[in-house]
Structure formats: structure tokens, C-alpha cells
Design an enzyme around this catalytic site. Structure first.
Site, PDB file in Angstrom:
ATOM      1  N   ARG A  81      -5.447   5.928  -7.860  1.00  0.00           N
ATOM      2  CA  ARG A  81      -5.136   7.356  -7.918  1.00  0.00           C
ATOM      3  C   ARG A  81      -5.093   7.850  -9.371  1.00  0.00           C
ATOM      4  O   ARG A  81      -5.602   8.936  -9.689  1.00  0.00           O
ATOM      5  CB  ARG A  81      -3.820   7.612  -7.195  1.00  0.00           C
ATOM      6  N   LEU A  92       0.874  -1.169   0.000  1.00  0.00           N
ATOM      7  CA  LEU A  92       0.000   0.000   0.000  1.00  0.00           C
ATOM      8  C   LEU A  92       0.913   1.221   0.000  1.00  0.00           C
ATOM      9  O   LEU A  92       1.967   1.215   0.644  1.00  0.00           O
ATOM     10  CB  LEU A  92      -0.890   0.036   1.253  1.00  0.00           C
ATOM     11  N   ASP A  93       0.516   2.276  -0.705  1.00  0.00           N
ATOM     12  CA  ASP A  93       1.291   3.516  -0.677  1.00  0.00           C
ATOM     13  C   ASP A  93       1.427   4.012   0.758  1.00  0.00           C
ATOM     14  O   ASP A  93       0.564   3.744   1.601  1.00  0.00           O
ATOM     15  CB  ASP A  93       0.593   4.600  -1.510  1.00  0.00           C
ATOM     16  N   ARG A  94       2.488   4.772   1.032  1.00  0.00           N
ATOM     17  CA  ARG A  94       2.728   5.285   2.377  1.00  0.00           C
ATOM     18  C   ARG A  94       1.483   5.976   2.948  1.00  0.00           C
ATOM     19  O   ARG A  94       1.110   5.761   4.095  1.00  0.00           O
ATOM     20  CB  ARG A  94       3.897   6.288   2.353  1.00  0.00           C
TER      21      ARG A  94
END
Length: 299
Positions: free
Chosen positions: A240, A140-142
Site C-alpha cells: 500500500r 494480512l490487513d483486515r
């Protein structure tokens, strides 16, 4: 007159039991610990000697579902996991399932090798046994919060990665986006790739990988919409990019077109994961609530 025994009930040796049917904790304990009195079982709970999926609980009405593991007794190697940015949802000998907070990396970078879910969980396992190790399955992205899982062996990692599309039955996210998508329910399908600046963007089929995202609007107002998103593919930054592509970027995401940041974070959360266990073949389902912060924009 015999003197009263005021000492607490002696905890049994550490024993683990697998739950076969839906139940709650107290009836289950009374059933499996038939050699112990009800008072003794209550004492085990009160003194934090009971764990469900390696998490200490003192609640007698904790719900249990098939496949859960209940451990009773003292076991130093099964010390409960605590971390402010990670919540342990499930653990067995093959897998860890956690909920990651926004702001925590999934795995290390050149700049930051320690403030990561991978580093924290690896330390947790190695404190139990120095031979233990975890293996990355997905990221998962930060700034994205939510559910992710790790393998405890190379074998489990390989099984899941080779059969990812078949074994991952459902992955769902929730996001707050700018504006309200029209139609309110739809599919975004495009080819995306990453450029030298590490920005993912739509591209031609020859240069990119197919990405498919399904979305449904749950709530909306004049400024924002709360959307549920289901991935059919697992490309980097897919949600996104796709939300930017349809003109409704995720709030708090200037990298992909957002102009607003009311929550002071990327408003994207992985709330549901449904998969086939790579070793037992059981269907595993995990779901977390929509972040309360997200809902404040729709009151």
C-alpha cells in the site's frame, strides 16, 4: 433366491493415506481400498465419508497431488471446517493454510478479539482436542483478502519465523491501482517506518526498514490497472505504501492516497504462496483465482 442387500456399504474405520503421485480421487481410492468394491467406494463418496486434506468431497475426479492426505471413514474429530469468511485450503498436523475474506482481521485487537482468523481457527482446532492451539506466522490487513498460514505448534512457528526468507519461496499479490504505472513493470525499493498515528511511510535508511516490491501490470484501462506484486520483504502495509509512493495507490485505500473505491473494498488480494514445509521439507504451492470483482473493472 437370496434377498438383495440394499443397505449402504459399511464404512471402514477412519484411515488416512498420503498421496505419493499425481492422481485423481477415484483411482486412488480403488488402489488403497483394494478390499472394497467399486460400488462401496462410490457409496463412501456419496455419503460424505471421504476427505482430502480434511475437507469433505463427493467428487470422484478431485485432483490429487503428492503430499495430499486422503481420509476415509467416520471420524468425529475430523469434522469439516466451514466458515463464510475463511476457506480451508490445506491442513496437516503441523500447519493450516487458509484463504481469508476481506473484512476479517488476522488476529485480535483491543476492540475485536473474536471476529478474527486466529480466533475462528483456534476454536476449530480446540473442538477436536482442547489441548490444540494455533500460532501466528504472518498477517494480512483486515481489508486484504487471500492466502495466509498458521502453525499448529511453537516449534513450527519458530522454525518458519527464523528461516522466513529462505523457506518462503514466493509470495504474490494482485491489486487494482489508480492509473497505470509507468514503466508497466518495475521495482519499488525504499525504507519505510510507522509513525505514532500508525501510518507507515517512506523514510530515511537510518529510521526505517528496507522494503522491496516488484510489480507487473497485467491489464489496464484509462482509470485503473491490475497489477501483480511480488514481495522480497514483508513489511507492514508495504504494498500500500509503495503503490502510493509511485503515484498509483490501491483503489479503496484512502489511508494511502486512493481517491476512488469502485469495489467498496481495498482491492488487494494475496493469491499465491509457495514455501518449504518446515517439517517434511516438501515444496508447498497454493494459488487462488483473482477475485472476480477485480476483473469487472476491465470488461
Amino acid at each position: 433366491m437370496k434377498p438383495q442387500n440394499t443397505s449402504r456399504a459399511k464404512a471402514p474405520r477412519c484411515r488416512s493415506f498420503e498421496v505419493q503421485d499425481e492422481n485423481t480421487l477415484m483411482p486412488f481410492l480403488l488402489q488403497v481400498l483394494h478390499d472394497q468394491s467399486r460400488t462401496a467406494v462410490k457409496s463412501f463418496l456419496a455419503h460424505k465419508l471421504v476427505q482430502v486434506n480434511n475437507r469433505v468431497t463427493t467428487q470422484f475426479d478431485t485432483p490429487l497431488k503428492p503430499g495430499d492426505t486422503v481420509t476415509v471413514g467416520m471420524n468425529k474429530s475430523a469434522a469439516p471446517f466451514h466458515h463464510p469468511m475463511l476457506n480451508l485450503l490445506y491442513e496437516d498436523e503441523h500447519l493450516l493454510v487458509v484463504e481469508k475474506a476481506s473484512g476479517l482481521l488476522s488476529m485480535g485487537t483491543e476492540r475485536d478479539k473474536t471476529k478474527t482468523a486466529y480466533y475462528i481457527l483456534n476454536n476449530y482446532l480446540r473442538n477436536k482436542d482442547p489441548r490444540n492451539h494455533i500460532f501466528i506466522l504472518h498477517r494480512l490487513d483486515r481489508e486484504t483478502s487471500g492466502i495466509m498460514m498458521f502453525a499448529k505448534s511453537k516449534k513450527v512457528q519458530e522454525i518458519l519465523q527464523k528461516n522466513w526468507n529462505d523457506m518462503i519461496r514466493e509470495r504474490k499479490y494482485v491489486a487494482v491501482v489508480e492509473g497505470c504505472p509507468q514503466p508497466e513493470q518495475g521495482q519499488v525499493k525504499s525504507y519505510i517506518s510507522e509513525n505514532k498515528a500508525l501510518i507507515v511511510h517512506a523514510t530515511s535508511s537510518q529510521d526505517g526498514k528496507l522494503a522491496i516490491t516488484n510489480y507487473t501490470t497485467l491489464k489496464s484501462n484509462r482509470q485503473f490497472a491490475l497489477v501483480e506484486l511480488e514481495l522480497e520483504t514483508g513489511r507492514k502495509n508495504q504494498i500500500r505504501v509503495h503503490m502510493q509512493e509511485i503515484g498509483h495507490p490501491v483503489t479503496g485505500d484512502p489511508k494511502y492516497g486512493a481517491t476512488k473505491n469502485p469495489l467498496r473494498r481495498l482491492a488487494l488480494h494475496a493469491f499465491k504462496l509457495d514455501f518449504i514445509h518446515p517439517i517434511t521439507g516438501k515444496n508447498m504451492k497454493f494459488e487462488t483465482p483473482i477475485p472476480a470483482k477485480f476483473m469487472t473493472l476491465f470488461k
